[in-house]
Enzyme design. Structure first.
Site, PDB file in Angstrom:
ATOM      1  CB  THR A 128      53.496 -34.086   0.330  1.00 27.76           C
ATOM      2  OG1 THR A 128      53.408 -33.192   1.422  1.00 27.76           O
ATOM      3  CG2 THR A 128      54.018 -33.443  -0.880  1.00 27.76           C
ATOM      4  CB  CYS A 246      46.863 -31.684  15.012  1.00 29.00           C
ATOM      5  SG  CYS A 246      45.748 -32.701  13.836  1.00 29.00           S
TER       6      CYS A 246
END
Ligand code: UDX
Ligand code: ADP
Length: 441
Positions: A128, A246
């Site tokens: 973001t 991840c």
């Protein structure tokens, strides 16, 4: 000709750009990185990452419409679309260390783009970001290492926010698989997908401990529950723990975002997935130590497999790091063999550690060498070649009694018991020896 520049020539940048170049011959793709050795490796016959299928794709496109360069600014300036694929590890120090993503590399890439750009750009990236003059797309990376090339050929999902990106993917992705969502939905989808997958593994691992206690076989349980179509058969292999760049990072991000939004119960729920994963690794070490008369001090232990899964050379967050740390803590001598991980990488992964611990670790290039004279052998990655080793030969060259601790449930326990190994397989009925030597977590 549309020009794409990808900042960051790692697993994600390298694999993704190679497939884009293959599928879109009319697009020129340049992958840039600040690391000179990395770029040199991409331009050589020895690519910096091992990924089945990648060599072929790179060979077909390199110097045609796929280029690798350290001239970051020049290619950013010339590009129409910029992908940012720099590393965003969990913050290791300072405020919110161990939780939030470290955006140092990302921020420096973004500032550089702003400094050098003279024309409109589409910036595609994974996190973001606040953007005013640039069209910022969030295109989270959903590649599984080891099948990255296959995944890119046939992705389950794709994200897009503008037609250019959609058009690019449309070269090989059916339109109904290119999903468009708002930015937070895209980001949370990526985090949630990985958290759900990791949660399945922690769930089956939690059941594996119960299987050992009761005499059930976790493979039979997983097979049975996987037959329920609502559950499905994938990601139900009990193991020594999940690794990779991840799963843990994304769950920690989810936890952090939940806490920031005043949702501590939600944060605690997801934290538990990581806790069970840590428990699984220490449980495995405890089994190893307790079975070998409650001490491995001075004993040689062979470790087969160091990568966090088979068919890759990547060790990020691999459970092997914690298992080795645990064995070294009990003063074992470890001999490690992995078909793809280099000695340098393995030694780096043991850091920070004392000089004496360095002497306790050796890295060899053969499973037979690793096991010679060892008391126990731990399988930590499910490489296919470990299934077909000559275990009689291995047994003959090991100390007696001889232990196999299979952290990936890949060996045939019955066959090994016939040879006279004492066998521990995650979540499977225990040998009498192991029942007499209970592990304490
Ligand atoms: C993962 C996701 O799959 C991918 O979609 C995402 O975007 C990036 O993270 P990756 O980390 O490359 O990919 O590997 P993955 O195949 O998901 O495996 C992660 C870990 O879970 C490995 O250590 C693997 O050995 C372990 N695992 C996987 C199990 O222990 N049991 C299973 O059943 C499946
Ligand atoms: P991933 O698995 O997410 O691809 P990697 O760590 O393998 O992560 O790759 C990230 C790459 O990004 C590294 O090769 C690193 O050198 C590169 N990188 C980081 N910051 C920058 C930057 N500002 N400019 C160019 N490359 C960068």
């Amino acid at each position: 000709m549309v020009k794409i520049c990808c900042i960051g020539a790692g697993y994600v940048g390298g694999s993704t750009m190679a497939v884009i170049a293959l599928k879109c011959p009319a697009i020129e793709v340049v992958v840039v990185d600040i690391s000179k050795p990395r770029i040199e490796a991409w331009n050589s016959d020895q690519l910096p990452i091992y990924e089945p299928g990648l060599d072929d794709v790179v060979k077909q496109c390199r110097r045609r419409n796929l280029f690798f360069s350290t001239d970051v600014e020049k290619h950013v300036k010339e590009a129409d679309i910029i992908f940012v694929s720099v590393n965003t590890p969990t913050k290791s120090r300072g405020l919110v260390a161990g939780k939030a993503a470290d955006l140092t590399y990302w921020e420096s890439a973004a500032r550089m783009i702003a400094d050098v750009s003279k024309s409109d750009k589409i910036v595609v990236e994974k996190s973001t970001v606040p953007g005013i003059n640039y069209q910022i797309l969030s295109n989270p990376e959903l590649l599984a290492e080891g099948t990255a090339i296959e995944d890119l050929f046939k992705p389950d999902r794709g994200w897009k926010a503008v037609q250019a990106l959609k058009d690019m993917y449309a070269h090989w992705v059916p339109e109904d698989r290119i999903l468009t969502t708002n930015l937070w939905s895209a980001e949370l989808s990526k985090l949630a997908a990985n958290a759900f997958l990791a949660q399945r593994i922690s769930s089956v691992n939690a059941i594996s401990a119960l299987c050992e206690a009761t005499g059930a076989n976790v493979c039979e349980v997983a097979y049975a529950i996987g037959k329920d179509l609502r559950i499905g058969p994938k990601f139900l292999n009990a193991s020594v723990g999940f690794g990779g760049s991840c799963f843990q990072k994304d769950i920690l991000n989810l936890v952090y975002i939940s806490e920031c939004n005043g949702l501590p119960e939600v944060a605690n729920y997801w934290k538990q997935v990581i806790k069970i994963n840590d428990y699984q690794k220490s449980w495995f070490v405890n089994r190893a130590v307790s079975s070998m008369f409650n001490t491995v001090a001075g004993k040689k232990i062979a470790v087969l497999g160091f990568a966090f899964k088979k068919d890759i050379g990547d060790t990020r967050e691999t459970p092997a790091i914690d298992v080795c740390k645990g064995l070294l803590g009990d003063k074992a001598q470890i001999s490690i063999y992995d078909p793809q991980v280099t000695e340098d990488q393995i030694q780096r992964d043991q850091q920070p550690t004392s000089p004496s611990a360095v002497k306790q670790v050796s890295v060899v290039w053969d499973a037979y060498e690793a096991t010679k004279g060892a008391h126990g052998l731990c399988i930590l990655t499910e490489w296919d070649e470990f299934k077909t080793l000559d275990y009689q030969k291995i047994f003959d060259n090991m100390q007696k009694p001889t232990f196999v601790l299979d952290g990936r449930n890949i060996v045939d326990g019955e066959k090994l018991r016939e040879i006279d190994f004492i066998v521990y397989s995650i979540g499977k009925p225990l040998d009498a020896w192991l029942k007499d030597m209970p592990a304490v977590a």
